[in-house]
Enzyme design. Sequence first.
Site, short mmCIF file in Angstrom:
data_model
loop_
_atom_site.label_atom_id
_atom_site.label_comp_id
_atom_site.label_asym_id
_atom_site.label_seq_id
_atom_site.Cartn_x
_atom_site.Cartn_y
_atom_site.Cartn_z
N GLY A 295 7.29 3.72 2.88
CA GLY A 295 7.74 2.88 1.77
C GLY A 295 7.01 1.56 1.68
N SER A 296 7.75 0.50 1.35
CA SER A 296 7.15 -0.79 1.00
C SER A 296 6.44 -1.49 2.14
CB SER A 296 8.21 -1.71 0.41
OG SER A 296 8.69 -1.19 -0.82
N VAL A 297 6.59 -1.00 3.38
CA VAL A 297 5.77 -1.53 4.47
C VAL A 297 4.29 -1.43 4.09
CG1 VAL A 297 4.95 -0.96 6.80
CG2 VAL A 297 7.39 -1.17 6.37
#
Length: 575
Positions: A295-297
């Site tokens: 995800g947004s990592v």
Amino acid sequence: MSTTMFDGPAVASTPRLKPGRRVMPKVARDQTRGRLFLAICAFTMVYGVLAGRLVYLGLTETDDVVHYGRAASEIATTRPDIVDRNGEILATDINTASLYAEPRRIIDPDEAAELINSVLPDLKPSELRRKLSGDAGFVWLKREISPAVQAAIHRLGIPGIGFLTEKRRFYPGGPAAAHVVGLVNVDNQGIAGIERAVDQRGLSDLHGAGFAMGRSDLEPVELSLDLRVQHVLRDELASAMERYHAVAATGVIVNAKTGEVLALASLPDFDPNNPVDANKPDRLNRMTAGTYELGSVFKSFTFAMAFDSGRVKMDDTFDARAPIRVGRFTISDFHGKHRVLSVPEIFLYSSNIATAKMALAVGLDNQRGYLERFGLLSKLQTDLPEVATPQLPKKWSDVAAMTVSFGHGIAITPMQAAMADVALVNGGILLPPTFFRRTEKEAMALGTRIISPETSDKMRYLFNLNIADPRGSGSRAGVPGYRVGGKTGTAEKVENGRYVNNKRLNSFLAAFPMDDPNYVVLVTLDEPKPEREGIGATAGLNAAPTVGAIVRRSAALLGVKPEAPQPGGALLVSY
């Protein structure tokens, strides 16, 4: 008196012998020589028979010889101790008894089997009788028995039953560092983790060649792990699993200047002293052997490549007022602001829409090139044998580029994300991870520059802002006295080729202290639930505070000094 002299030839006469000497008759001498010759022939025949027998045994591999030879080799195998960076023992050898039989010496196999079964009821009677009734010279009955069992069987007094002392691996910390240290099989051979890596580095070859067998002077294998920090990491992951009712959790702490792994844990784990659960699918080392959409990592890497390529500047803005629609795909924001966002705001609010537009500004080829440079598109090279290969988009299209920019459509190991983040905060140098001790000078000789120092400065600023600013998704990871920075990642899990809305993988990727980061921390929680009714289950609400707790407890152990407390305020360093 006169003396008469004779001239002419000497007259033959009997020779005179010196007093005390006797001459052996010829017949006697011949008899002595015969006896000596017979004795020599007899000795020659005896030694010939012995030599022939040795040659026969050397060239003939009967089942018994081979079996016993293997048994002797197996029980002689000694392994070096494995210790952490402070000398604490993580794995060592202890002596244990193993039960064997010599079937040829067993007088009554049925009676012997019945007596042994009275002490070891777990042995199958039919299998035990079969072993004891055979014609073999050596068979194992049970490996690694307790002293009490050994004494009980010894009191039975069964001829042909004996014990051999073997080396058994013992792990004083139990499951504390199970996925790193690994484990061995019943023959003391490494089959997972560093134990297997040690064999691959040459220990098994030494044993096979007859060296390092039965020796107690093998040099310890010193790891980069800090057992104190390892306990903190595992304990906080276990607490997070219980608090958020997660099905699994994993975490790692890496030295950002050397690439050394200080701690790594993956829960659920197993006890290498009794590894009955080690092969269960949920006991996988998720940090290196599992691949996930994080995800947004992943936005951290999109921002880094956007800055480094020169396509995006800190004072740029992107329109995030409306979702992006490409064919049947729609890209939207979880908590959209529905307005134009500055670059720092895109990071703070974790906007998928704006991040996707940044990726398009970078370009497909540049994006893929940077991800390759970050080490995210190929299998990670590490000391652990258990490493998975990333799963990449089949076609690198515009849609793929946009979804990859915020961590969807690409699955990597969490360890890859942690090592790429090391480069984002340490000045731009990608370091290979290691579980063995390494100096900063040695690390830099192995490192590769992947972004400029200026890009690294910008990333540190954004990471710190995401926690220091109350609007940031990672604000709950803040620790008084330490400048922590990081990025959240909340990814929907994929099941049967479709994203499942109520099953998420939540991550927080952090570093500290942000002015000159020494350590990178990554925590991932699998399917966490809301801590209480009425609140969400995003990474900012569970993975971020878990990282904060880890930093708060481990910073002092790692030698990171806290900043001076503000006047009138209390400073909590650890608990």
